[in-house]
Design an enzyme around this catalytic site. Structure first.
Site, PDB file in Angstrom:
ATOM      1  N   GLY A 159     -16.144  -7.537   1.045  1.00 23.71           N
ATOM      2  CA  GLY A 159     -15.471  -6.592   1.942  1.00 23.71           C
ATOM      3  C   GLY A 159     -16.216  -6.489   3.266  1.00 23.71           C
ATOM      4  NE  ARG A 160     -14.418  -1.411   5.926  1.00 23.58           N
ATOM      5  CZ  ARG A 160     -13.375  -0.959   5.235  1.00 23.58           C
ATOM      6  NH1 ARG A 160     -12.178  -1.464   5.449  1.00 23.58           N
ATOM      7  NH2 ARG A 160     -13.519  -0.015   4.331  1.00 23.58           N
ATOM      8  CB  THR A 242     -26.808  -1.314  -0.107  1.00 26.37           C
ATOM      9  OG1 THR A 242     -25.936  -2.430   0.045  1.00 26.37           O
ATOM     10  CG2 THR A 242     -28.202  -1.673   0.357  1.00 26.37           C
ATOM     11  NE  ARG A 244     -21.052   5.262  -4.413  1.00 26.90           N
ATOM     12  CZ  ARG A 244     -21.256   5.271  -3.097  1.00 26.90           C
ATOM     13  NH1 ARG A 244     -22.267   4.603  -2.566  1.00 26.90           N
ATOM     14  NH2 ARG A 244     -20.459   5.954  -2.300  1.00 26.90           N
ATOM     15  CD  GLU A 273     -27.758   7.760  -5.571  1.00 28.04           C
ATOM     16  OE1 GLU A 273     -27.950   6.545  -5.718  1.00 28.04           O
ATOM     17  OE2 GLU A 273     -27.432   8.266  -4.496  1.00 28.04           O
ATOM     18  CG  HIS A 291     -27.492   6.746  -1.366  1.00 28.96           C
ATOM     19  ND1 HIS A 291     -26.648   7.078  -2.404  1.00 28.96           N
ATOM     20  CD2 HIS A 291     -26.712   6.094  -0.473  1.00 28.96           C
ATOM     21  CE1 HIS A 291     -25.427   6.637  -2.152  1.00 28.96           C
ATOM     22  NE2 HIS A 291     -25.440   6.041  -0.982  1.00 28.96           N
ATOM     23  N   GLY A 293     -28.459   4.004   3.119  1.00 16.12           N
ATOM     24  CA  GLY A 293     -27.546   3.003   3.698  1.00 16.12           C
ATOM     25  C   GLY A 293     -26.966   3.380   5.050  1.00 16.12           C
TER      26      GLY A 293
END
Ligand code: DGY
Length: 325
Positions: A159-160, A242, A244, A273, A291, A293
């Protein structure tokens, strides 16, 4: 224009500029203490506000969504991933859900690249050596890692964010790109990075020096990377997550790192988490981030603005641009 009749509840603190903008438009209730709301508080929020604006760590479960006498008609999630929301229940309860795609693509891909480099070059281990005052000076065999330039990056999902990482890795580091995704990407998308598509995850795992995960979380991808699949990776390979936390079976990964089936891992997300399996903390060959990102000022403001656009459109009777249900 300010509308005092529309009440908005935000579950966590957002960048000040975005909170200020929201306050100019709506009757806003902030979570000043920035402590995650309980299920009961989330239920009460759905009963008392026209829009609930949660983040990716708020569990908007079927139970929360099924609370009676809801006032909320829209949930504007602050995040691109929305596996924190029970989408089927939202749909059956007639609640619109939106997310924040596009604006965090580059920063998340940057974080994946950061972890790839950290893991390959044993950066966390090196920093610990200095922080613990154990560094004795340069040595020819000290902390030798793996070279990144020219190596093969295997992307799971295309994906992106995966494509943004492919761009950085291919054009910045001369990496060869291979990938697997649920549906085969368009030939033009592959051609842009000279990427090779494999029909199975297994082939990508076996043929890459670095694996980076870019698939959504949720039941369909839970423990996609398990013991069996980790065993297919090269002993010099690194796993980067990065996406889940629950895409990877943590126990299996800890075993893989302990027993050196793979060389290292770089993780920004974790199963359950913010609890982290203590097994990870005892390892040298893992780089851990909390987390981060999308955590840049520019991106977090853009994410907030995206939520504002979505709810503003909704209340104006238009289709929100990022509607997921
Ligand atoms: C998201 O938006 O899904 C990210 O995980 C938050 O950075």
């Amino acid at each position: 224009m300010f509308n005092a009749n529309l009440k908005i509840i935000i579950t966590r603190r957002w960048p000040a500029a975005v909170e200020a903008k929201l306050k100019e438009l709506f009757d806003v209730q902030l979570n000043e203490r920035d402590i995650p709301m309980t299920a009961d508080e989330l239920k009460a929020a759905l009963q008392s506000a026209d829009a609930l604006l949660p983040t990716v760590t708020d569990a908007i479960t079927a139970d929360v969504l099924s609370v009676p006498n809801k006032r909320a008609k829209i949930i504007g999630n602050f995040g691109v991933g929305y596996n924190n929301i029970d989408i089927n229940t939202a749909k059956s309860e007639g609640i619109v859900v939106t997310n924040t795609p596009h604006v965090l693509t580059d920063c998340t891909a940057d974080t994946a690249m950061l972890l790839l480099l950290m893991s390959a070059r044993r950066a966390s281990e090196g920093e610990r050596l200095i922080a613990n005052k154990q560094w004795q000076g340069w040595g020819p065999t000290q902390l030798m890692g793996q070279k990144v330039t020219g190596k093969t990056l295997g992307l799971i999902g295309f994906g992106r964010i995966a494509q943004a990482m492919a761009k950085k890795a291919h054009f910045g580091f001369g990496m060869k790109i291979i990938c697997h995704a649920r549906s085969k990407p368009a030939p033009e998308a592959l051609k842009e990075f000279d990427a090779v598509y494999y029909a199975t995850i297994e082939e990508v795992l076996a043929n890459a020096d670095f694996i980076s995960l870019h698939c959504p979380g949720g039941a369909a991808t839970r423990h996609l990377i398990n013991e069996q699949r980790l065993k297919l990776m090269r002993p010099t390979a690194h796993l980067i997550n990065t996406a889940r936390g629950d895409v990877v079976d943590s126990k299996a990964l800890i075993k893989a790192l302990q027993e050196r089936w793979i060389a290292g891992a770089g993780l920004d997300v974790f199963e359950g988490e913010p609890q982290i399996d203590p097994g990870f903390l005892a390892l040298d060959n893992v780089a851990l981030l909390p987390h981060l990102g999308s955590a840049t000022e520019e991106t977090r403001i853009a994410m907030g603005n995206r939520v504002i656009n979505n709810i503003t459109a909704f209340f104006a009777g238009k289709e929100p641009q990022d509607r997921v249900v």
